[in-house]
Scaffold this motif. Structure first.
Motif, short mmCIF file in Angstrom:
data_model
loop_
_atom_site.label_atom_id
_atom_site.label_comp_id
_atom_site.label_asym_id
_atom_site.label_seq_id
_atom_site.Cartn_x
_atom_site.Cartn_y
_atom_site.Cartn_z
N GLN A 69 135.87 28.46 13.95
CA GLN A 69 135.86 28.31 15.40
C GLN A 69 136.16 26.88 15.87
OE1 GLN A 69 135.60 31.24 16.83
NE2 GLN A 69 135.08 32.13 14.82
N ARG A 70 136.32 25.95 14.94
CA ARG A 70 136.56 24.55 15.34
C ARG A 70 137.85 23.97 14.76
NH1 ARG A 70 131.31 21.27 13.93
NH2 ARG A 70 131.18 22.78 12.22
N GLY A 71 138.56 24.77 14.00
CA GLY A 71 139.84 24.30 13.47
C GLY A 71 139.73 23.59 12.12
N THR A 72 140.79 22.89 11.77
CA THR A 72 140.90 22.23 10.48
C THR A 72 141.08 20.73 10.68
OG1 THR A 72 141.91 24.20 9.51
CG2 THR A 72 142.23 22.13 8.33
N LYS A 73 140.39 19.94 9.87
CA LYS A 73 140.50 18.49 9.94
C LYS A 73 140.67 17.90 8.54
CE LYS A 73 137.76 17.64 14.12
NZ LYS A 73 136.64 16.84 14.70
N VAL A 74 141.34 16.75 8.50
CA VAL A 74 141.38 15.99 7.25
C VAL A 74 139.96 15.53 6.97
CG1 VAL A 74 142.29 13.93 6.11
CG2 VAL A 74 143.74 15.21 7.70
N SER A 75 139.49 15.77 5.76
CA SER A 75 138.10 15.44 5.44
C SER A 75 137.86 13.94 5.47
CB SER A 75 137.74 15.99 4.05
OG SER A 75 138.49 15.34 3.05
N LEU A 76 136.64 13.58 5.84
CA LEU A 76 136.22 12.19 5.75
C LEU A 76 136.05 11.82 4.29
CD1 LEU A 76 133.51 12.06 8.58
CD2 LEU A 76 135.93 11.46 8.74
N ILE A 77 136.19 10.54 3.98
CA ILE A 77 136.00 10.06 2.60
C ILE A 77 134.50 10.08 2.29
CG2 ILE A 77 136.31 8.13 1.02
CD1 ILE A 77 138.70 7.26 2.78
N ASP A 78 134.15 10.69 1.19
CA ASP A 78 132.75 10.83 0.79
C ASP A 78 132.41 9.74 -0.23
OD1 ASP A 78 130.28 11.57 -0.30
OD2 ASP A 78 130.67 13.69 0.01
N PRO A 79 131.57 8.76 0.12
CA PRO A 79 131.23 7.69 -0.83
C PRO A 79 130.65 8.20 -2.14
CG PRO A 79 130.51 7.10 1.38
CD PRO A 79 130.95 8.54 1.44
N ALA A 80 129.92 9.32 -2.09
CA ALA A 80 129.35 9.87 -3.32
C ALA A 80 130.45 10.33 -4.26
CB ALA A 80 128.40 11.03 -3.00
N TYR A 81 131.51 10.95 -3.73
CA TYR A 81 132.63 11.38 -4.56
C TYR A 81 133.42 10.18 -5.07
CZ TYR A 81 131.99 16.27 -3.09
OH TYR A 81 131.49 17.52 -2.87
N VAL A 82 133.51 9.14 -4.24
CA VAL A 82 134.19 7.92 -4.68
C VAL A 82 133.49 7.34 -5.90
CG1 VAL A 82 134.77 5.53 -4.06
CG2 VAL A 82 135.10 7.36 -2.39
N GLU A 83 132.16 7.26 -5.82
CA GLU A 83 131.40 6.69 -6.94
C GLU A 83 131.48 7.56 -8.19
OE1 GLU A 83 128.81 5.20 -9.76
OE2 GLU A 83 130.06 4.25 -8.23
N GLU A 84 131.42 8.88 -8.01
CA GLU A 84 131.49 9.76 -9.18
C GLU A 84 132.85 9.66 -9.86
OE1 GLU A 84 130.62 14.40 -10.49
OE2 GLU A 84 130.42 13.80 -8.39
N ALA A 85 133.92 9.63 -9.05
CA ALA A 85 135.26 9.50 -9.63
C ALA A 85 135.43 8.15 -10.31
CB ALA A 85 136.32 9.68 -8.54
N ARG A 86 134.88 7.10 -9.69
CA ARG A 86 134.97 5.77 -10.31
C ARG A 86 134.22 5.74 -11.63
NH1 ARG A 86 132.38 1.86 -11.97
NH2 ARG A 86 130.46 2.96 -11.45
N PHE A 87 133.04 6.38 -11.67
CA PHE A 87 132.26 6.43 -12.91
C PHE A 87 133.05 7.11 -14.03
CE2 PHE A 87 129.46 8.90 -15.70
CZ PHE A 87 128.68 7.89 -16.24
N MET A 88 133.62 8.28 -13.71
CA MET A 88 134.41 8.98 -14.72
C MET A 88 135.61 8.15 -15.15
SD MET A 88 136.46 12.62 -14.47
CE MET A 88 137.59 11.91 -13.28
N ARG A 89 136.29 7.57 -14.18
CA ARG A 89 137.48 6.78 -14.50
C ARG A 89 137.12 5.57 -15.36
NH1 ARG A 89 142.60 5.49 -10.57
NH2 ARG A 89 143.76 4.27 -12.11
N GLU A 90 136.00 4.93 -15.05
CA GLU A 90 135.58 3.77 -15.84
C GLU A 90 135.37 4.12 -17.30
OE1 GLU A 90 131.53 1.24 -16.31
OE2 GLU A 90 132.28 1.40 -14.26
N GLN A 91 134.69 5.24 -17.55
CA GLN A 91 134.43 5.63 -18.94
C GLN A 91 135.73 5.93 -19.70
OE1 GLN A 91 131.22 5.06 -19.55
NE2 GLN A 91 131.13 4.77 -17.33
#
Length: 228
Positions: A69-91
């Motif tokens: 009922q509200r349409g589609t939007k580009v998602s906001l950047i999620d800091p938790a996902y940023v940190e998780e991806a960075r953690f995986m990438r670092e390893q």
């Protein structure tokens, strides 16, 4: 975008999906941007079906939100996902650069050095899009040189939020020297077979993205999910 050539529904869907994803990742469609099926179908000269299917695929990757009922939007950047991806990438990146210090093909090292030369040109032009692509290519070459292309591909599946924050930093920052200098030092340490030094540098390099994230959240608060 004009439909002057014949496309199957499947190919039309892929065209729409790939173009929208690229525009979202490049921040041409910033976080929070409203997306209209009707407008996109007109822009791509396709029916609404491939547009709708593209929205679903992008939602599965966390790049758009389909809100009833509200349409589609580009998602906001999620800091938790940023940190998780960075953690995986670092390893994974620390493991790969250790392997590179043990054995790294001359052809791959040549590509790293060519990449560094292009990075220097990008800094002179202050071309953020090209710098991001070269940054990605530099790290991808490390994986390819160590025969870990599949690992790189899997890692990319979690990088949507991290990569958008990295693109945003390149837009916001006027000084990319430390990025270039880190890459240059990595190449030197690989040639010297200094696995310990290279691993430490890689960790420092990837930790910067979290430090920068706090600055970006303060500068672009409307682009990020608030941290409770």
């Amino acid at each position: 975008m004009n439909g002057s050539f014949q496309r199957t529904p499947d190919s039309a869907g892929n065209v729409v999906y790939n173009e929208l994803k690229q525009r979202i990742m490049n921040l041409d469609l910033p976080p929070g941007t409203s997306l209209s099926e009707k407008e996109m179908s007109l822009a791509f000269d396709v029916s609404r079906t491939p547009v709708r299917e593209s929205f679903v695929r992008l939602a599965q990757e966390g790049l758009v939100q389909v809100l009833p009922q509200r349409g589609t939007k580009v998602s906001l950047i999620d800091p938790a996902y940023v940190e998780e991806a960075r953690f995986m990438r670092e390893q994974l990146e620390k493991a790969v650069i250790r392997l590179a210090c043990e054995s790294f093909p001359e052809e791959a090292m040549s590509r790293l050095k060519q990449n560094l030369a292009l990075q220097a040109e990008s800094m002179e032009k202050h071309d953020g899009k090209q710098m991001f692509e070269l940054d990605e290519a530099f790290h991808r070459t490390l994986f390819e040189g160590c025969r870990k292309s599949g690992t790189w591909a899997v890692m990319q599946q979690m990088n949507a939020h991290l990569n958008r924050s990295r693109r945003l930093w390149l837009i916001a920052s006027s000084d990319w020297r430390h990025l270039y200098e880190h890459h240059g030092k990595m190449a030197e340490l690989i040639e010297k077979h200094d696995a310990k030094g290279a691993e430490q540098l890689m960790q420092e390099h990837l930790t910067l993205s979290i430090t920068d994230l706090e600055v970006l959240r303060a500068t672009y608060p409307n682009y990020f999910i608030p941290v409770s």
